[in-house]
Write a protein that holds these residues in place. Structure first.
Motif, PDB file in Angstrom:
ATOM      1  N   PRO A   1     -11.061   1.924   4.525  1.00 27.48           N
ATOM      2  CA  PRO A   1      -9.659   1.364   4.642  1.00 27.48           C
ATOM      3  C   PRO A   1      -9.239   1.037   3.329  1.00 27.48           C
ATOM      4  O   PRO A   1     -10.751   1.364   2.200  1.00 27.48           O
ATOM      5  CB  PRO A   1      -9.586   0.508   5.448  1.00 27.48           C
ATOM      6  CG  PRO A   1     -10.965  -0.525   5.282  1.00 27.48           C
ATOM      7  CD  PRO A   1     -11.921   0.951   4.816  1.00 27.48           C
ATOM      8  N   ASP A   2      -8.433   1.752   2.751  1.00 22.25           N
ATOM      9  CA  ASP A   2      -7.764   1.039   1.646  1.00 22.25           C
ATOM     10  C   ASP A   2      -7.340  -0.410   1.000  1.00 22.25           C
ATOM     11  O   ASP A   2      -7.920  -1.147  -0.252  1.00 22.25           O
ATOM     12  CB  ASP A   2      -6.761   2.312   0.913  1.00 22.25           C
ATOM     13  CG  ASP A   2      -7.028   3.706   0.861  1.00 22.25           C
ATOM     14  OD1 ASP A   2      -7.686   4.540   0.505  1.00 22.25           O
ATOM     15  OD2 ASP A   2      -6.334   4.615   1.905  1.00 22.25           O
ATOM     16  N   TYR A   3      -7.060  -0.518   1.965  1.00 22.02           N
ATOM     17  CA  TYR A   3      -6.809  -2.504   2.311  1.00 22.02           C
ATOM     18  C   TYR A   3      -7.363  -2.883   3.793  1.00 22.02           C
ATOM     19  O   TYR A   3      -7.209  -2.005   4.463  1.00 22.02           O
ATOM     20  CB  TYR A   3      -5.518  -2.697   2.022  1.00 22.02           C
ATOM     21  CG  TYR A   3      -4.349  -2.187   1.072  1.00 22.02           C
ATOM     22  CD1 TYR A   3      -4.023  -3.113  -0.062  1.00 22.02           C
ATOM     23  CD2 TYR A   3      -4.304  -0.833   0.475  1.00 22.02           C
ATOM     24  CE1 TYR A   3      -3.883  -2.589  -1.289  1.00 22.02           C
ATOM     25  CE2 TYR A   3      -3.484  -0.830  -0.350  1.00 22.02           C
ATOM     26  CZ  TYR A   3      -3.223  -1.101  -1.703  1.00 22.02           C
ATOM     27  OH  TYR A   3      -2.847  -1.215  -2.686  1.00 22.02           O
TER      28      TYR A   3
ATOM     29  N   PRO B   1       0.935  -1.553  -0.323  1.00 26.10           N
ATOM     30  CA  PRO B   1      -0.316   0.058   0.007  1.00 26.10           C
ATOM     31  C   PRO B   1       1.166   1.141   0.056  1.00 26.10           C
ATOM     32  O   PRO B   1       1.893   0.941   0.861  1.00 26.10           O
ATOM     33  CB  PRO B   1      -0.869  -0.161   1.689  1.00 26.10           C
ATOM     34  CG  PRO B   1      -1.173  -1.858   1.155  1.00 26.10           C
ATOM     35  CD  PRO B   1       0.943  -2.119   0.559  1.00 26.10           C
ATOM     36  N   ASP B   2       0.375   2.546  -0.892  1.00 22.92           N
ATOM     37  CA  ASP B   2       0.516   3.259  -0.691  1.00 22.92           C
ATOM     38  C   ASP B   2       1.039   4.092   0.399  1.00 22.92           C
ATOM     39  O   ASP B   2       0.395   4.343   1.213  1.00 22.92           O
ATOM     40  CB  ASP B   2       0.718   4.316  -2.339  1.00 22.92           C
ATOM     41  CG  ASP B   2       0.629   3.348  -3.321  1.00 22.92           C
ATOM     42  OD1 ASP B   2       1.343   3.426  -3.816  1.00 22.92           O
ATOM     43  OD2 ASP B   2      -0.572   4.356  -3.426  1.00 22.92           O
TER      44      ASP B   2
ATOM     45  N   CYS C   1      -1.906   5.304   2.556  1.00 26.13           N
ATOM     46  CA  CYS C   1      -3.406   4.899   2.337  1.00 26.13           C
ATOM     47  C   CYS C   1      -3.995   4.498   4.089  1.00 26.13           C
ATOM     48  O   CYS C   1      -3.152   4.728   4.771  1.00 26.13           O
ATOM     49  CB  CYS C   1      -2.392   3.439   1.870  1.00 26.13           C
ATOM     50  SG  CYS C   1      -2.825   3.972  -0.129  1.00 26.13           S
ATOM     51  N   ILE C   2      -4.705   3.795   4.175  1.00 22.28           N
ATOM     52  CA  ILE C   2      -5.102   3.376   5.354  1.00 22.28           C
ATOM     53  C   ILE C   2      -5.621   1.499   5.288  1.00 22.28           C
ATOM     54  O   ILE C   2      -5.874   1.531   4.095  1.00 22.28           O
ATOM     55  CB  ILE C   2      -6.800   3.618   5.724  1.00 22.28           C
ATOM     56  CG1 ILE C   2      -6.370   5.136   6.077  1.00 22.28           C
ATOM     57  CG2 ILE C   2      -6.997   3.311   6.988  1.00 22.28           C
ATOM     58  CD1 ILE C   2      -7.714   6.424   6.821  1.00 22.28           C
ATOM     59  N   ALA C   3      -4.686   1.065   6.339  1.00 18.96           N
ATOM     60  CA  ALA C   3      -5.106  -0.697   5.782  1.00 18.96           C
ATOM     61  C   ALA C   3      -5.398  -1.249   7.793  1.00 18.96           C
ATOM     62  O   ALA C   3      -5.135  -0.952   8.640  1.00 18.96           O
ATOM     63  CB  ALA C   3      -3.513  -1.529   5.736  1.00 18.96           C
TER      64      ALA C   3
ATOM     65  N   VAL D   1       2.236   3.750   5.991  1.00 19.29           N
ATOM     66  CA  VAL D   1       0.751   3.288   5.677  1.00 19.29           C
ATOM     67  C   VAL D   1      -0.102   3.125   7.011  1.00 19.29           C
ATOM     68  O   VAL D   1       0.515   3.057   8.542  1.00 19.29           O
ATOM     69  CB  VAL D   1       0.170   2.066   5.459  1.00 19.29           C
ATOM     70  CG1 VAL D   1      -1.430   1.531   5.544  1.00 19.29           C
ATOM     71  CG2 VAL D   1       1.321   2.050   4.175  1.00 19.29           C
TER      72      VAL D   1
ATOM     73  N   ASN E   1     -12.626   0.719  -3.954  1.00 13.27           N
ATOM     74  CA  ASN E   1     -11.335   0.595  -4.700  1.00 13.27           C
ATOM     75  C   ASN E   1     -10.894   0.264  -3.879  1.00 13.27           C
ATOM     76  O   ASN E   1      -9.924   0.138  -3.920  1.00 13.27           O
ATOM     77  CB  ASN E   1     -10.871   1.813  -5.633  1.00 13.27           C
ATOM     78  CG  ASN E   1     -11.265   2.459  -6.062  1.00 13.27           C
ATOM     79  OD1 ASN E   1     -11.722   2.094  -7.100  1.00 13.27           O
ATOM     80  ND2 ASN E   1     -11.310   3.780  -6.003  1.00 13.27           N
ATOM     81  N   THR E   2     -11.660  -0.222  -2.850  1.00 13.56           N
ATOM     82  CA  THR E   2     -11.199  -1.084  -1.768  1.00 13.56           C
ATOM     83  C   THR E   2     -10.561  -2.299  -1.954  1.00 13.56           C
ATOM     84  O   THR E   2     -11.199  -2.656  -2.649  1.00 13.56           O
ATOM     85  CB  THR E   2     -11.773  -0.721  -0.222  1.00 13.56           C
ATOM     86  OG1 THR E   2     -12.257   0.493  -0.138  1.00 13.56           O
ATOM     87  CG2 THR E   2     -11.411  -2.014   1.106  1.00 13.56           C
ATOM     88  N   LYS E   3      -9.440  -2.819  -1.443  1.00 10.41           N
ATOM     89  CA  LYS E   3      -8.543  -3.866  -1.833  1.00 10.41           C
ATOM     90  C   LYS E   3      -8.575  -4.705  -0.413  1.00 10.41           C
ATOM     91  O   LYS E   3      -8.225  -4.551   0.727  1.00 10.41           O
ATOM     92  CB  LYS E   3      -7.329  -4.028  -2.515  1.00 10.41           C
ATOM     93  CG  LYS E   3      -7.494  -3.448  -4.094  1.00 10.41           C
ATOM     94  CD  LYS E   3      -5.649  -2.892  -4.478  1.00 10.41           C
ATOM     95  CE  LYS E   3      -5.946  -3.121  -5.752  1.00 10.41           C
ATOM     96  NZ  LYS E   3      -6.165  -1.718  -5.671  1.00 10.41           N
TER      97      LYS E   3
END
Length: 214
Positions: free
Chosen positions: A132-134, A67-68, A71-73, A92, A161-163
C-alpha cells in the motif's frame, strides 16, 4: 473508572514510567472482549452518527493529503467503509478489514465489490498481498490487545514511501485533566491502551516507523 460496557467490574488506568504508556488494568481477557463486542458494543450506533463519521473521514484524508488517484490504500478496522468509499471516489484502490460481519457487508455493498474482509489484521495482510501507498488506522489501535505486534505486522508490508496515518484519543487532552474519571475516551475495557504523543511515538519507533507529522 466505571465502564458502560462492563458494569459488573471496576477498572483503573496504569502508567508505565518508562514509556509513559497508559493501559487498562486489569487487562481484559479475549473472552471478555469477545462477549462485549458480540453482545454489548453498539455497532448500530455508528449509523446514527454517520454524518459525523463522514466529516471525520474527509478531514483525516485531507489533513495528510488525499492519496493520488491510482494509489493503493488500506484501512485497519474500517467499520462500514466510510473513509474507504471517500478514497475510492477519488480514484484510489482500497482494501480494508473489520471484525464485525454486519459492518463488513455494509462496507462491501457501499464499495460495490469485495474490498473489505471479515478478518483479524494478521490474517487480512496474508489474504490481501499488496504494497500500500497509504495505511489508515483510525480509532482502532487503542482496541488491540497487542498494538506493537499489529504495527510490526503493518511495517512488514510497507514500502519505503508508505505513509501510515493513525488517529487515537489523546490522553493529554485538557478535558482528561479536568475530569480524570469522566473523560469520555477512556471507554474501558474495550480501549486497552491509551496514548499520548510521547507513548505513541515510542510504540512506532519500536515497530520500525518514524513519526514525522502530528
Amino acid at each position: 473508572i466505571s465502564s458502560s460496557y462492563d458494569r459488573a467490574h471496576k477498572y483503573s488506568i496504569g502508567l508505565c514510567t518508562k514509556c509513559q504508556l497508559h493501559q487498562t488494568v486489569p487487562r481484559p481477557t479475549s473472552r471478555v472482549l469477545s462477549e462485549i463486542y458480540t453482545e454489548v458494543y453498539a455497532y448500530d450506533l455508528h449509523e446514527a452518527i454517520h454524518p459525523e463519521q463522514s466529516f471525520r473521514a474527509r478531514k483525516l484524508a485531507n489533513m495528510f493529503g488525499i492519496p493520488d488517484a491510482g494509489c493503493i490504500a488500506i484501512e485497519i478496522g474500517c467499520g462500514e467503509g466510510i473513509l474507504l468509499k471517500y478514497l475510492q471516489s477519488r480514484g484510489v484502490t482500497v482494501f480494508g478489514c473489520e471484525l464485525d460481519k454486519k459492518s463488513v457487508d455494509k462496507a462491501n455493498l457501499a464499495l460495490g465489490d469485495k474490498r473489505v474482509f471479515n478478518l483479524a489484521v494478521e490474517n487480512f495482510l496474508q489474504e490481501v498481498r499488496v504494497k500500500p501507498d497509504y495505511i489508515f488506522v483510525s480509532h482502532t489501535l487503542e482496541h488491540f490487545e497487542n498494538p506493537l505486534r499489529v504495527m510490526k505486522s503493518l511495517h512488514g508490508i510497507c514500502g519505503p514511501n508508505t505513509k501510515v496515518i493513525i488517529a487515537v484519543p489523546n490522553i493529554s487532552n485538557v478535558k482528561r485533566w479536568f475530569f480524570p474519571r469522566k473523560w469520555g475516551y477512556w471507554q474501558v475495557p474495550v480501549h486497552i491502551t491509551h496514548f499520548s504523543k510521547h507513548s505513541l511515538n515510542y510504540l512506532l519507533q519500536k515497530a520500525g516507523f518514524q513519526g514525522n507529522k502530528w
